[in-house]
Enzyme design. Structure first.
Site, PDB file in Angstrom:
ATOM      1  N   ASP A  60      51.596  36.167  46.230  1.00 15.41           N
ATOM      2  CA  ASP A  60      51.581  36.730  44.880  1.00 15.41           C
ATOM      3  C   ASP A  60      50.544  37.846  44.776  1.00 15.41           C
ATOM      4  OD1 ASP A  60      52.090  37.005  42.157  1.00 15.41           O
ATOM      5  OD2 ASP A  60      51.851  34.878  41.713  1.00 15.41           O
ATOM      6  N   ASP A 116      58.941  36.495  36.055  1.00 17.75           N
ATOM      7  CA  ASP A 116      58.411  35.258  35.462  1.00 17.75           C
ATOM      8  C   ASP A 116      59.249  34.812  34.276  1.00 17.75           C
ATOM      9  OD1 ASP A 116      56.356  34.932  37.229  1.00 17.75           O
ATOM     10  OD2 ASP A 116      54.836  35.904  35.986  1.00 17.75           O
TER      11      ASP A 116
END
Ligand code: GLA
Length: 750
Positions: A482, A552
């Site tokens: 990430d 997300d």
């Protein structure tokens, strides 16, 4: 110069013809050729052609990019650059790789500063080499010891051309690069152009947009040191009003770079369009020391005569065949369970094992523990940088969990964010100088984190060792890498004064180098790229990671839009979608489980809800969907995608929100297909329009099954129809209500 060459790329074979003046070109074959007499390089794909020539002044000029032209027209000299050297206007010769200098006013590919202060380039053809599907043309400056190698790789089966450049300092003085793009694409001279591109923001990535181009420049870019959520490095251009999903000519391209980048479409005063792209020149300089070289990322370009749908399929097939890392490229991606939305930072070993058991029961194949497992990571204000298991949450390390997950027959995956550090971490306390920052300026935090400067070899070396140790000491099958914030204040402590603006490129190069080394040492590990969702999705990262966390935002209606845009550039297999708790996502919208699953099943499927709270009915349905996905997975992940009713219908532009969307995936041998259809709301009692399938064999008979969730229920509406009827008359789905979806399986009748 070398004798005429014809190099065969794909079947059927073309012979190598040599000898002075032998110009026997059969342009019906896909090939890479040098025509000696007109001094033309001809790169011919299945439906496309790309041509450059060397002119009298030994400049390399662009001739053509578009549909194939008869070779006789090249030999006769009929295909010329569209202006000559004495004409007025910018870039009269349409230089193939324009350096800044002479009378160049448009965006150059390359801008340099020689040691004596001269900032004017005169690149001239020096030599070329053809090696299989690769062509290298070397240009040299007319005076200074500076060479440019233009690299081309023809991929005729996809009608794609990979382009990149290498800049070489062959003298004994340093040379400064001030702009170092990968390629400039010159487009045919058409009346008016529309550019299609992908834009968005966090939680709303890769939305398809269109803009009419006019004299001037339209630029998409990232100045953030990462690919970005705001724009994605992909473009398509078409003649205004002349191309759609299934028809018309589309020129397109994508950059293989995950740092700052730009793609600039510019129409000059003569109405000619060029598209320049590569590493962003903003806050960029690079010092080439004597003997050094600088290599740009690949900018792949393609041409489709059959609209945006075919253009996407060309890119998808290319990614599966050429881009995605081996050996996993052609392996089916496992179904993920990711515990992030279920637990966030509040995790421990027993709870993760309970979730793993539930996940296994559903049919999940890969259990991923997300953020919160390391250091003092009890919230997002601490711990990043300390990549060892939390002593309180995992007192015996990760082994009890990895053993439990493997014992259940699943793979085990872990989340890391290697470029980041919280000021509240042991790593930052030990090395406050390791982060990007300028002296006498605050260090701006986002999500309480700062960014490690991987341009520093000591920092990148440390992170490589930490990750290598993690993978060596634990039984890990999957890593989600990430990057939750992007670069600002790019100060580099201790850097030589000649190099500070190299920091952006060096950071990205170091990310790539770490991934490359880790992949080499741990070849069975699968990797997922994530940057606060889909902020790092591009061909550069996709040659090193197997898939991308798309967003997300897991609200299925929003996801349909995000995924729709994503498919213009990237293959379905690379996009990961989880079904999370309902209502979920940003909108708190309540939608049926089938709507969630059908949306997520159009890529690499995952589950991300709190399984400890799911009802028996949800669990039963989820098992059914996972089983269903396993059966159609080869079609979705390896098949050809047809956007039958996409969100945005080029070339109209705008948000094509007609509330009824359909996507079809067809097996390469055209014997099987799966159709997903989504309806936001039925209205006024109207019947839905027929969905006309694509890609089937007209003469074959297909069995059509509309599938309903619930293992006890047989498929409804089983019918046998010909491919012709399915494609011409189409299928009509009866749907009444809100947020409805259907999955239809189509298989050739035996
Ligand atoms: C980012 C990712 C999420 C999750 C969190 C963890 O937002 O996109 O999927 O991993 O970080 O902090």
């Amino acid at each position: 110069m070398k004798p005429s060459l014809i190099i065969r790329i794909v079947v059927p074979a073309l012979l190598l013809l040599c000898g002075a003046g032998v110009i026997s070109v059969d342009a019906s074959e896909a090939s890479l050729q040098f025509l000696e007499k007109p001094r033309i390089f001809l790169l011919t794909g299945q439906a496309s052609q790309y041509a450059v020539s060397v002119n009298q002044e030994r400049e390399l000029v662009h001739l053509w990019w578009g549909p194939r032209l008869p070779s006789a027209d090249y030999e006769s000299g009929a295909v010329l650059p569209s202006a000559n050297r004495t004409g007025w206007g910018e870039n009269p010769q349409y230089l193939e790789f324009p350096g800044w200098g002479e009378w160049r006013y448009l965006e150059p590919a390359l801008k340099v500063r020689f040691a004596d202060g001269v900032r004017d380039l005169r690149l001239r053809y020096a030599s070329h080499q053809i090696d299989g599907d690769r062509l290298t043309i070397t240009l040299k400056d007319a005076h200074y010891p500076f060479a440019v190698e233009l690299r081309y790789r023809l991929l005729p089966q996809f009608d794609l051309l990979e382009r990149s450049a290498v800049f070489k300092n062959t003298g004994d003085q340093p040379i400064g690069l001030e702009q170092a793009l990968s390629a400039v694409w010159h487009l045919p001279h058409l009346q008016a152009w529309t550019m299609t591109y992908l834009a968005g923001k966090w939680g709303a990535e890769t939305q398809l947009r269109q803009v009419g181009l006019d004299q001037g420049k339209f630029q998409i870019e990232s100045r953030r040191g990462a690919t970005s959520h705001q724009f994605n490095p992909w473009f398509a251009v078409s003649e205004a009003g002349r191309a759609g999903e299934e028809h018309g000519e589309v020129w397109f391209g994508a950059l293989a770079w995950s740092g700052s980048w730009k793609i600039a479409a510019e129409i000059n005063s003569a109405g000619r369009l060029q598209i320049a792209g590569g590493i962003h020149d903003f806050d960029f300089t690079w010092q080439l020391k004597p003997g050094e070289r600088f290599e740009t990322p690949v900018f792949v370009g393609g041409f489709s005569a059959e609209g945006f749908g075919a253009a996407s399929r060309q890119l998808h097939a290319y990614q599966l065949a050429e881009v995605l890392p081996r050996p996993q490229a052609r392996e089916l991606r496992p179904i993920i369970y990711n515990s992030w939305y279920a637990t966030e930072f509040n995790i421990n070993v027993e709870q993760q094992i309970s979730l793993a058991k539930k996940a296994k029961d559903l049919g999940v194949e890969l259990f991923v523990m997300d953020d919160g497992w390391f250091g003092k990571r009890d919230h997002d204000r601490a711990g990043l940088g300390d990549w060892f298991p939390s002593k309180t949450k995992f007192p015996q390390g990760l082994k009890p969990l990895t053993d439990a997950v493997h014992g259940l027959g699943m793979k085990f995956g872990l989340w890391v964010e290697p470029e980041m550090v919280n000021p509240d971490s042991d790593l930052y306390r030990a090395h406050p100088d390791w982060v990007f920052h300028f002296p006498n300026r605050p260090r701006t935090e986002q999500r309480s984190q700062l960014i490690l400067n991987f341009a520093r070899p000591d920092v990148a070396g440390h992170i490589f060792q930490v990750l290598d140790k993690l993978l060596t000491e634990n039984d890990i099958d999957f890593i989600k890498w990430d990057m939750n914030r992007h670069i600002m204040e790019p100060g580099w402590a201790g850097v030589p004064t000649t190099q500070p603006k190299e920091v952006w490129v060096r950071h990205t190069q170091a990310v790539y180098a770490i991934l490359d080394r880790l992949r080499a040492r741990h070849p069975r590990v699968l990797w997922e790229s994530c940057s606060g969702g889909g902020g790092r999705a591009d061909l550069g990262i996709l040659s090193r990671t197997d898939q991308v966390w798309t967003s997300d935002n897991t609200d299925p209606l929003d996801r349909l839009l995000i995924q729709d845009g994503y498919t213009y550039a990237y293959a379905a297999k690379t996009q990961v979608a989880w079904v999370t708790d309902n209502p979920d996502g940003i909108n708190r919208r309540d939608t049926p489980l089938a709507f969630h699953f059908h949306c997520a099943m159009m890529g690499t499927l995952g589950v991300g809800g709190n399984l400890l709270k799911w009802t028996a009915e949800e669990v039963a349905q989820t098992k059914w969907f996972l089983e269903e996905y396993k059966q159609i997975r080869p079609l979705v992940q390896e098949g050809q995608l047809y956007r039958l009713r996409p969100f945005v219908v080029p070339p109209s532009g705008g948000f094509g929100d007609n509330g009824f969307w359909a996507y079809e995936y067809v097996s390469p041998d055209r014997t099987r297909a799966v159709l997903f259809a989504f309806l936001r709301s039925s209205q006024l009692g109207n019947d839905l329009p027929a969905i006309r399938l694509r890609g089937l064999k007209p003469e074959a008979g297909y069995q059509v099954e509309v599938r309903q969730p619930g293992s006890a229920q047989p498929p409804t509406a089983v019918q046998t129809l010909s491919g012709a009827t399915l494609m011409e008359r189409g299928m009509t789905l009866r749907m009444r209500g809100d947020y409805l979806s259907a999955l239809v399986r189509i298989a050739e009748a035996k």
